[in-house]
Scaffold this motif. Structure first.
Motif, PDB file in Angstrom:
ATOM      1  N   ALA A 123       0.859  -1.182   0.000  1.00 26.82           N
ATOM      2  CA  ALA A 123       0.000   0.000   0.000  1.00 26.82           C
ATOM      3  C   ALA A 123       0.896   1.233   0.000  1.00 26.82           C
ATOM      4  CB  ALA A 123      -0.930   0.012   1.209  1.00 26.82           C
ATOM      5  N   ILE A 124       0.596   2.162  -0.880  1.00 25.91           N
ATOM      6  CA  ILE A 124       1.420   3.370  -1.006  1.00 25.91           C
ATOM      7  C   ILE A 124       0.569   4.573  -0.618  1.00 25.91           C
ATOM      8  CG2 ILE A 124       2.981   4.659  -2.473  1.00 25.91           C
ATOM      9  CD1 ILE A 124       3.743   1.716  -2.096  1.00 25.91           C
ATOM     10  N   TYR A 125       1.079   5.321   0.353  1.00 23.44           N
ATOM     11  CA  TYR A 125       0.360   6.469   0.899  1.00 23.44           C
ATOM     12  C   TYR A 125       0.966   7.768   0.360  1.00 23.44           C
ATOM     13  CZ  TYR A 125      -1.814   3.377   4.410  1.00 23.44           C
ATOM     14  OH  TYR A 125      -2.533   2.405   5.054  1.00 23.44           O
ATOM     15  N   ARG A 150      -2.185   9.226   3.114  1.00 28.52           N
ATOM     16  CA  ARG A 150      -3.350   8.346   2.987  1.00 28.52           C
ATOM     17  C   ARG A 150      -3.224   7.492   1.728  1.00 28.52           C
ATOM     18  NH1 ARG A 150      -7.633  12.417   3.852  1.00 28.52           N
ATOM     19  NH2 ARG A 150      -5.959  13.304   5.116  1.00 28.52           N
ATOM     20  N   PRO A 151      -3.848   6.307   1.704  1.00 25.58           N
ATOM     21  CA  PRO A 151      -3.628   5.369   0.583  1.00 25.58           C
ATOM     22  C   PRO A 151      -4.378   5.766  -0.686  1.00 25.58           C
ATOM     23  CG  PRO A 151      -5.196   4.450   2.141  1.00 25.58           C
ATOM     24  CD  PRO A 151      -4.686   5.727   2.759  1.00 25.58           C
ATOM     25  N   GLN A 169     -21.681   7.532   4.014  1.00 27.12           N
ATOM     26  CA  GLN A 169     -20.798   8.614   3.576  1.00 27.12           C
ATOM     27  C   GLN A 169     -19.443   8.445   4.253  1.00 27.12           C
ATOM     28  OE1 GLN A 169     -21.640  11.094   1.199  1.00 27.12           O
ATOM     29  NE2 GLN A 169     -23.355   9.666   0.987  1.00 27.12           N
ATOM     30  N   HIS A 170     -18.389   8.917   3.579  1.00 28.32           N
ATOM     31  CA  HIS A 170     -17.027   8.887   4.123  1.00 28.32           C
ATOM     32  C   HIS A 170     -16.609   7.469   4.540  1.00 28.32           C
ATOM     33  CE1 HIS A 170     -17.282  13.217   3.995  1.00 28.32           C
ATOM     34  NE2 HIS A 170     -18.280  13.221   4.863  1.00 28.32           N
ATOM     35  N   CYS A 171     -16.859   6.517   3.651  1.00 23.98           N
ATOM     36  CA  CYS A 171     -16.527   5.119   3.947  1.00 23.98           C
ATOM     37  C   CYS A 171     -15.103   4.759   3.539  1.00 23.98           C
ATOM     38  CB  CYS A 171     -17.506   4.189   3.231  1.00 23.98           C
ATOM     39  SG  CYS A 171     -17.445   4.315   1.423  1.00 23.98           S
ATOM     40  N   GLY A 172     -14.437   5.655   2.813  1.00 23.93           N
ATOM     41  CA  GLY A 172     -13.099   5.360   2.307  1.00 23.93           C
ATOM     42  C   GLY A 172     -13.149   4.841   0.885  1.00 23.93           C
ATOM     43  N   ARG A 173     -12.099   5.101   0.129  1.00 18.44           N
ATOM     44  CA  ARG A 173     -12.097   4.668  -1.269  1.00 18.44           C
ATOM     45  C   ARG A 173     -11.643   3.228  -1.434  1.00 18.44           C
ATOM     46  NH1 ARG A 173      -8.886   9.090  -4.255  1.00 18.44           N
ATOM     47  NH2 ARG A 173      -9.556  10.405  -2.530  1.00 18.44           N
ATOM     48  N   PHE A 174     -10.987   2.676  -0.420  1.00 11.44           N
ATOM     49  CA  PHE A 174     -10.577   1.276  -0.412  1.00 11.44           C
ATOM     50  C   PHE A 174     -11.227   0.560   0.768  1.00 11.44           C
ATOM     51  CE2 PHE A 174      -6.592   2.887  -2.549  1.00 11.44           C
ATOM     52  CZ  PHE A 174      -6.707   2.135  -3.705  1.00 11.44           C
ATOM     53  N   PRO A 175     -11.291  -0.775   0.743  1.00 13.61           N
ATOM     54  CA  PRO A 175     -11.706  -1.501   1.947  1.00 13.61           C
ATOM     55  C   PRO A 175     -10.810  -1.128   3.123  1.00 13.61           C
ATOM     56  CG  PRO A 175     -11.625  -2.984   0.064  1.00 13.61           C
ATOM     57  CD  PRO A 175     -11.020  -1.690  -0.391  1.00 13.61           C
ATOM     58  N   GLN A 176     -11.390  -1.009   4.315  1.00 16.35           N
ATOM     59  CA  GLN A 176     -10.607  -0.568   5.459  1.00 16.35           C
ATOM     60  C   GLN A 176      -9.554  -1.589   5.876  1.00 16.35           C
ATOM     61  OE1 GLN A 176     -13.193   0.122   8.803  1.00 16.35           O
ATOM     62  NE2 GLN A 176     -13.991  -1.967   8.841  1.00 16.35           N
ATOM     63  N   SER A 177      -9.679  -2.819   5.443  1.00 17.85           N
ATOM     64  CA  SER A 177      -8.719  -3.861   5.820  1.00 17.85           C
ATOM     65  C   SER A 177      -7.351  -3.665   5.182  1.00 17.85           C
ATOM     66  CB  SER A 177      -9.260  -5.249   5.467  1.00 17.85           C
ATOM     67  OG  SER A 177      -9.882  -5.258   4.209  1.00 17.85           O
ATOM     68  N   ILE A 178      -7.216  -2.750   4.211  1.00 19.48           N
ATOM     69  CA  ILE A 178      -5.886  -2.523   3.647  1.00 19.48           C
ATOM     70  C   ILE A 178      -4.962  -1.845   4.654  1.00 19.48           C
ATOM     71  CG2 ILE A 178      -6.862  -2.313   1.315  1.00 19.48           C
ATOM     72  CD1 ILE A 178      -5.997   0.724   1.547  1.00 19.48           C
ATOM     73  N   GLN A 179      -5.520  -1.397   5.792  1.00 15.85           N
ATOM     74  CA  GLN A 179      -4.673  -0.796   6.822  1.00 15.85           C
ATOM     75  C   GLN A 179      -3.655  -1.801   7.365  1.00 15.85           C
ATOM     76  OE1 GLN A 179      -6.748  -0.057  10.697  1.00 15.85           O
ATOM     77  NE2 GLN A 179      -8.491  -1.060   9.693  1.00 15.85           N
ATOM     78  N   SER A 182       1.446  -4.008   4.323  1.00 12.56           N
ATOM     79  CA  SER A 182       2.719  -3.298   4.442  1.00 12.56           C
ATOM     80  C   SER A 182       2.630  -2.035   3.593  1.00 12.56           C
ATOM     81  CB  SER A 182       3.870  -4.181   3.969  1.00 12.56           C
ATOM     82  OG  SER A 182       3.668  -4.586   2.624  1.00 12.56           O
ATOM     83  N   TYR A 183       3.221  -0.936   4.083  1.00 14.89           N
ATOM     84  CA  TYR A 183       2.987   0.320   3.386  1.00 14.89           C
ATOM     85  C   TYR A 183       4.248   1.182   3.336  1.00 14.89           C
ATOM     86  CZ  TYR A 183       2.829   2.677   7.928  1.00 14.89           C
ATOM     87  OH  TYR A 183       3.156   3.180   9.166  1.00 14.89           O
ATOM     88  N   ASN A 184       4.157   2.188   2.469  1.00 14.94           N
ATOM     89  CA  ASN A 184       5.234   3.165   2.320  1.00 14.94           C
ATOM     90  C   ASN A 184       4.612   4.539   2.142  1.00 14.94           C
ATOM     91  OD1 ASN A 184       7.857   4.311   1.772  1.00 14.94           O
ATOM     92  ND2 ASN A 184       7.331   4.261  -0.399  1.00 14.94           N
ATOM     93  N   CYS A 185       5.171   5.545   2.799  1.00 10.31           N
ATOM     94  CA  CYS A 185       4.739   6.935   2.636  1.00 10.31           C
ATOM     95  C   CYS A 185       5.586   7.575   1.544  1.00 10.31           C
ATOM     96  CB  CYS A 185       4.861   7.698   3.953  1.00 10.31           C
ATOM     97  SG  CYS A 185       3.721   7.133   5.224  1.00 10.31           S
ATOM     98  N   HIS A 186       4.948   7.938   0.459  1.00  9.54           N
ATOM     99  CA  HIS A 186       5.648   8.357  -0.762  1.00  9.54           C
ATOM    100  C   HIS A 186       5.767   9.875  -0.843  1.00  9.54           C
ATOM    101  CE1 HIS A 186       6.738   8.387  -5.026  1.00  9.54           C
ATOM    102  NE2 HIS A 186       6.902   7.076  -4.932  1.00  9.54           N
ATOM    103  N   PRO A 187       6.862  10.397  -1.384  1.00  2.00           N
ATOM    104  CA  PRO A 187       7.022  11.857  -1.467  1.00  2.00           C
ATOM    105  C   PRO A 187       6.168  12.532  -2.538  1.00  2.00           C
ATOM    106  CG  PRO A 187       8.918  10.754  -2.445  1.00  2.00           C
ATOM    107  CD  PRO A 187       8.104   9.684  -1.775  1.00  2.00           C
ATOM    108  N   LEU A 188       5.675  11.791  -3.526  1.00  2.00           N
ATOM    109  CA  LEU A 188       4.822  12.409  -4.536  1.00  2.00           C
ATOM    110  C   LEU A 188       3.583  13.023  -3.895  1.00  2.00           C
ATOM    111  CD1 LEU A 188       4.630  10.078  -7.687  1.00  2.00           C
ATOM    112  CD2 LEU A 188       5.317  12.480  -7.625  1.00  2.00           C
TER     113      LEU A 188
END
Length: 238
Positions: A123-125, A150-151, A169-179, A182-188
């Motif tokens: 997952a890329i945030y 955010r992802p 409303q405000h359910c998120g654009r992805f399933p919440q289980s993607i939390q 493994s993830y990375n916070c990207h500079p873009l």
């Protein structure tokens, strides 16, 4: 530009649109077509030429376009589930979930290619900047999305269990289980242009108040602040 990448790094754009023909859809798709291999778009009951814009701007790129006769945005989680189902049915490697008024800052292709090749993160945030004009973004107590990652991009895992935040409303654009990915916070950075025009701000305010006027799913003070006459704006530096 050549979009060939290594196996397992195909990028699929996933998007929901509605009456976007005269807004930012052309600019968004023009930006995205430089690095995507496929697009899945849900046209949620448009009454304008949104579908034609999608076909025109993505000419030469595989497009899976689903057109809903009636809008279901009043129950966003069901619409997002539809978007997810149609997207994963295309067997994507990576899913980029963007709205029709969002795109990456210029020069993103090399960084995205590198991200799609890596194997450490699923997952890329990114940081989202709410543009309040073509040259400035908003930053104050109510508007500081860009201070949080955010992802927007995930590697699809067919064997994972996906669960949604079951709110209309405000359910998120992805399933919440993607939390749990493994993830990375990207500079873009992602620029969001949906607030730039006064008429768009008024339309969004009216929609939020109609769908969530009691603030059950969102922040009522933030809704009200949409119409602030003199918000704090900061120049965008590219």
């Amino acid at each position: 530009m050549d979009k060939l990448r290594s196996e397992g790094s195909k990028l699929t754009l996933s998007m929901i649109v509605r009456n976007e023909a005269d807004r930012y859809l052309r600019r968004a798709l023009e930006a995205h077509r430089d690095y995507i291999e496929e697009a899945v778009i849900i046209d949620d009951g448009s009454s304008d030429d949104t579908a034609d814009v999608c076909r025109d701007m993505l000419s030469g790129i595989p497009l899976h376009l689903v057109r809903n006769k009636q809008s279901t945005y009043h129950n966003e989680v069901e619409l997002r589930k539809q978007q997810w189902h149609e997207t994963v049915s295309r067997k994507p490697d990576w899913i980029l979930n963007m709205d029709a008024d969002e795109w990456f800052e210029p020069g993103c292709r090399p960084l995205l290619d590198e991200t799609l090749r890596q194997r450490q993160s699923d997952a890329i945030y990114f940081r989202l900047y709410d543009m309040w004009s073509e040259t400035h973004y908003r930053e104050d107590f109510y508007w500081r999305a860009h201070q949080t990652f955010r992802p927007f991009l995930i590697r699809y895992q067919a064997d994972a269990a996906y669960e949604w935040k079951e709110t209309p409303q405000h359910c998120g654009r992805f399933p919440q289980s993607i939390q749990y990915f493994s993830y990375n916070c990207h500079p873009l950075r992602v620029q969001h242009y949906g607030w730039v025009k006064p008429e768009d701000r008024r339309a969004k305010y009216d929609r939020y108040m109609r769908l969530d006027g009691e603030g059950r799913y969102g922040w009522i003070d933030q809704y009200t602040s949409i119409l602030d006459e003199k918000p704090n704006l900061i120049p965008w530096e590219g």
